[in-house]
Design a protein around this motif. Structure first.
Motif, PDB file in Angstrom:
ATOM      1  N   ASP A 195      -7.495   0.915   2.173  1.00 51.61           N
ATOM      2  CA  ASP A 195      -6.800   0.096   1.172  1.00 51.61           C
ATOM      3  C   ASP A 195      -7.819  -0.876   0.601  1.00 51.61           C
ATOM      4  O   ASP A 195      -8.645  -1.421   1.352  1.00 51.61           O
ATOM      5  CB  ASP A 195      -5.713  -0.784   1.815  1.00 51.61           C
ATOM      6  CG  ASP A 195      -4.575  -0.002   2.419  1.00 51.61           C
ATOM      7  OD1 ASP A 195      -4.455   1.202   2.154  1.00 51.61           O
ATOM      8  OD2 ASP A 195      -3.778  -0.618   3.162  1.00 51.61           O
ATOM      9  N   PRO A 197      -8.095   0.232   6.513  1.00 52.22           N
ATOM     10  CA  PRO A 197      -8.177  -0.595   5.310  1.00 52.22           C
ATOM     11  C   PRO A 197      -9.363  -1.551   5.344  1.00 52.22           C
ATOM     12  O   PRO A 197      -9.545  -2.289   6.309  1.00 52.22           O
ATOM     13  CB  PRO A 197      -6.854  -1.375   5.329  1.00 52.22           C
ATOM     14  CG  PRO A 197      -5.932  -0.506   6.106  1.00 52.22           C
ATOM     15  CD  PRO A 197      -6.799   0.089   7.191  1.00 52.22           C
ATOM     16  N   MET A 253       0.811  -1.188   0.000  1.00 52.90           N
ATOM     17  CA  MET A 253       0.000   0.000   0.000  1.00 52.90           C
ATOM     18  C   MET A 253       0.847   1.241   0.000  1.00 52.90           C
ATOM     19  O   MET A 253       0.807   2.043  -0.913  1.00 52.90           O
ATOM     20  CB  MET A 253      -0.894  -0.036   1.221  1.00 52.90           C
ATOM     21  CG  MET A 253      -1.267   1.303   1.751  1.00 52.90           C
ATOM     22  SD  MET A 253      -1.785   1.246   3.449  1.00 52.90           S
ATOM     23  CE  MET A 253      -0.406   1.902   4.242  1.00 52.90           C
ATOM     24  N   SER A 295      -2.032  -9.707  -5.728  1.00 53.86           N
ATOM     25  CA  SER A 295      -0.778 -10.288  -6.214  1.00 53.86           C
ATOM     26  C   SER A 295      -0.441 -11.462  -5.291  1.00 53.86           C
ATOM     27  O   SER A 295      -0.228 -11.278  -4.089  1.00 53.86           O
ATOM     28  CB  SER A 295       0.300  -9.192  -6.144  1.00 53.86           C
ATOM     29  OG  SER A 295       1.588  -9.727  -6.199  1.00 53.86           O
ATOM     30  N   ARG A 345      -9.693 -11.695   7.352  1.00 55.18           N
ATOM     31  CA  ARG A 345      -9.606 -10.366   7.983  1.00 55.18           C
ATOM     32  C   ARG A 345     -10.303 -10.362   9.350  1.00 55.18           C
ATOM     33  O   ARG A 345     -10.175  -9.402  10.107  1.00 55.18           O
ATOM     34  CB  ARG A 345     -10.231  -9.305   7.072  1.00 55.18           C
ATOM     35  CG  ARG A 345      -9.405  -8.985   5.849  1.00 55.18           C
ATOM     36  CD  ARG A 345      -8.142  -8.225   6.177  1.00 55.18           C
ATOM     37  NE  ARG A 345      -8.392  -6.835   6.526  1.00 55.18           N
ATOM     38  CZ  ARG A 345      -7.433  -5.969   6.856  1.00 55.18           C
ATOM     39  NH1 ARG A 345      -6.172  -6.352   6.903  1.00 55.18           N
ATOM     40  NH2 ARG A 345      -7.723  -4.720   7.157  1.00 55.18           N
ATOM     41  N   GLN A 385       1.833  -2.146  12.132  1.00 58.82           N
ATOM     42  CA  GLN A 385       0.957  -2.799  11.151  1.00 58.82           C
ATOM     43  C   GLN A 385      -0.477  -2.819  11.636  1.00 58.82           C
ATOM     44  O   GLN A 385      -1.405  -2.902  10.842  1.00 58.82           O
ATOM     45  CB  GLN A 385       1.429  -4.239  10.872  1.00 58.82           C
ATOM     46  CG  GLN A 385       2.759  -4.335  10.173  1.00 58.82           C
ATOM     47  CD  GLN A 385       2.774  -3.685   8.796  1.00 58.82           C
ATOM     48  OE1 GLN A 385       1.736  -3.349   8.246  1.00 58.82           O
ATOM     49  NE2 GLN A 385       3.951  -3.494   8.245  1.00 58.82           N
ATOM     50  N   GLN A 436     -10.137  -3.572   2.442  1.00 61.33           N
ATOM     51  CA  GLN A 436      -9.684  -4.648   1.530  1.00 61.33           C
ATOM     52  C   GLN A 436     -10.796  -5.117   0.595  1.00 61.33           C
ATOM     53  O   GLN A 436     -10.595  -5.219  -0.594  1.00 61.33           O
ATOM     54  CB  GLN A 436      -9.086  -5.864   2.279  1.00 61.33           C
ATOM     55  CG  GLN A 436      -8.111  -5.524   3.389  1.00 61.33           C
ATOM     56  CD  GLN A 436      -6.839  -4.812   2.939  1.00 61.33           C
ATOM     57  OE1 GLN A 436      -6.648  -4.554   1.771  1.00 61.33           O
ATOM     58  NE2 GLN A 436      -5.968  -4.468   3.888  1.00 61.33           N
ATOM     59  N   PHE A 468      -3.737 -13.026   2.301  1.00 65.80           N
ATOM     60  CA  PHE A 468      -3.009 -12.533   1.127  1.00 65.80           C
ATOM     61  C   PHE A 468      -1.630 -11.996   1.481  1.00 65.80           C
ATOM     62  O   PHE A 468      -0.844 -11.684   0.603  1.00 65.80           O
ATOM     63  CB  PHE A 468      -3.819 -11.413   0.436  1.00 65.80           C
ATOM     64  CG  PHE A 468      -4.246 -10.311   1.377  1.00 65.80           C
ATOM     65  CD1 PHE A 468      -3.362  -9.325   1.781  1.00 65.80           C
ATOM     66  CD2 PHE A 468      -5.537 -10.275   1.878  1.00 65.80           C
ATOM     67  CE1 PHE A 468      -3.761  -8.323   2.639  1.00 65.80           C
ATOM     68  CE2 PHE A 468      -5.945  -9.273   2.752  1.00 65.80           C
ATOM     69  CZ  PHE A 468      -5.041  -8.295   3.137  1.00 65.80           C
TER      70      PHE A 468
END
Ligand code: SAM
Ligand code: SF4
Length: 501
Positions: free
Chosen positions: A360, A320, A1, A394, A334, A230, A322, A192
């Protein structure tokens, strides 16, 4: 991000000079120069300052020109595949420097180092040292090993290391805003994400060392700190440690601490993130406090009330999401669903009425259908985010998603969904900016605007960039009131008006 938030940058020579001057009295100059370049999240940029500090103690000077360096470090990011590719391309550019100076030490630090370990040495022949994020204290030894003709690797992760006692050399600094790490690692295991594997277990840093660092920054003229972790909402320091008074008596922290109002909270048992925010806010009303990143599952009303209580804790939360779809959030591990996230948004709007919110988003996560993608779009309609960092999924080797789910959304579908939400976000960013027209924003001046030295730029409480004409009565590092006259999607434009008493 945050590789979008802070694009990959080399360090500005003029700021390097300042850092060296600060260190000049203590450094035992060994005549060798360190060049350090950082990629990825704000935590990496903050870590590079710790690395510079550790090596300054061993006598290294920093330089912004890698062609004159004796040691080149590249502090890396693994979050998406393209972040790793960028680092590999950059390494190729250092080959010429190594041919010219065979004694040059090239080191890879951070998340890619941790992920690839000694494999890195096999894959990239140029590299001499591979060092994970918890092993930076070992850097002087590792450089000695390379000087002795060996390759060196230390990727041990730690459950304790927080570098709490290291006072970072501020690289690339404007002398006004600074990042302060309050915790390291992550225990969340979003399916992820590679971070729990590259940065290890979550651990919080001693609150007294955080407050001491922020106070020192304030005393040196800094006016804004961003507390980094984080998942800042899971910050926790237990009372097993000696109290501030006991530690002061042991001479571990400065005398006078018993009378320090901002430290008293720490004496009443454990310190959570709301308490920590308060401790930092109490340092001085002129020290702005920001933080990143909040996690929807952990952000409490207590934190929101703390933000609302102190004018100097900025009304801005990066939360975020997501995905806006509960099935995808579950696959992402999550540990919240759409309703929970909306509940947290509603709580922010209720408790902090004028709070900017950013997020995000990941598009094209494993098995995401068009309908499920629409739930993300409708979440954006609901929240009307001020800002968003948006990515195509990704797949990262070793993550839970890579092991359990097929990366089955075609690239063009991921891209189409991304393009759609980027366009949507443009609309809402502009909407939020336009809503500020006619209002007066309190702005901390950061310096000249990028486009013209006739204008200053700075951030509003809600983190919007504000541009206004340079004036004789104010300068960078000061607060001014700016009447907003117009806006673009990313910037507010206005003029300074006199402060009301
Ligand atoms: N800890 C923060 C959180 O949980 O929100 C952010 C950590 S990560 C450094 C920043 C962002 O990168 C994430 O919020 C996510 O949107 C994005 N990200 C992480 N892994 C990704 C992946 N495999 N593919 C695409 N985006 C990813
Ligand atoms: Fe990665 Fe999730 Fe931890 Fe953020 S909270 S760093 S996305 S595992």
């Amino acid at each position: 991000m945050m590789d979008l938030l802070i694009p990959d940058k080399t360090h500005d020579e003029s700021r390097q000079g300042e850092a060296l001057m600060l260190k000049a009295e203590t450094a035992k100059n060994n005549g060798r120069k360190l060049y350090i370049e950082s990629y990825g999240c704000a935590m990496n940029f903050s870590d590079s300052e710790i690395v510079a500090s550790i090596l300054a103690e061993s006598g290294f000077e920093t330089t912004a020109d890698y062609s004159v360096a004796d040691v080149i470090f590249i502090n890396t990011c693994s979050i998406r595949e393209n972040a790793e590719q960028r680092v590999r391309n950059r390494l190729k550019e250092f080959t010429v420097a190594k041919v010219k100076n065979p004694g040059l030490v090239v080191g890879v630090l951070g998340c890619m180092a941790e992920r690839l370990k000694s494999k890195f040495l096999e894959e990239e022949k140029l590299v001499d040292v591979v060092v994970g994020p918890d092993a930076y204290r070992d850097l002087p030894n590792l450089i000695n090993q390379v000087d002795d003709g060996q390759k060196a690797v230390n990727v041990l992760l730690s459950r304790e290391e927080t570098y709490a006692d290291i006072s970072p050399v501020r690289l690339n600094s404007n002398g006004i805003n600074a990042f302060v790490s309050i915790m390291r690692g992550c225990d969340n295991m979003c399916s992820f994400c590679v971070v729990p594997f590259t940065r290890g277990r979550e651990r919080s840093r001693d609150p007294l060392s955080i407050v001491a660092e922020c106070r020192d920054l304030f005393d040196r003229g800094y006016r804004e700190v961003t507390l980094l972790g984080q998942n800042v909402d899971s910050y926790k320091w237990t009372s097993l440690q000696p109290s501030p008074k006991e530690r002061a008596l042991e001479g571990q922290i400065e005398a006078g601490v018993e009378n320090d109002k901002s430290l008293r909270l720490g004496e009443v048992g454990g310190v959570n993130f709301a308490n920590l925010l308060e401790m930092v806010a109490l340092i001085d009303p002129d020290l702005r406090v920001r933080f990143s990143t909040s996690h929807p599952k952990d952000i409490t009303d207590e934190v929101l009330y703390a933000i609302n209580k102190y004018d100097n804790i900025c009304n801005y939360i990066h939360l975020p999401v997501q995905s806006g779809n509960s099935r995808i959030l579950d696959l992402m591990n999550r540990t919240y669903d759409r309703e929970w996230y909306i509940n947290r948004i509603d709580a922010i709007r209720r408790i902090i009425p004028d709070c900017a919110i950013s997020t995000d988003v990941i598009t094209g996560f494993c098995s995401e259908t068009d309908e499920e993608h629409k739930d993300t779009v409708s979440m954006m309609d609901y929240v009307k985010y001020d800002f968003a960092y948006m990515f195509k999924y990704s797949e990262r080797p070793g993550t839970l998603a890579a092991k359990r789910y097929a990366d089955d959304i075609p690239e063009e579908v991921k891209q189409k969904r991304l393009t759609e939400i980027v366009a949507k976000q443009q609309e809402y960013s502009f909407y939020r900016m336009q809503a500020r027209i006619g209002r007066v924003e309190r702005v901390l001046i950061e310096g000249f605007s990028k486009k013209s030295d006739k204008d200053y730029c700075g951030r509003s409480d809600q983190n919007a960039m504000v541009i206004f004409p340079v004036g004789e009565n104010y300068k960078p590092g000061q607060y001014v009131n700016v009447l907003i006259e117009r806006s673009t999607t990313a910037t507010l434009i206005g003029k300074v008006i006199p402060q009301t008493p």
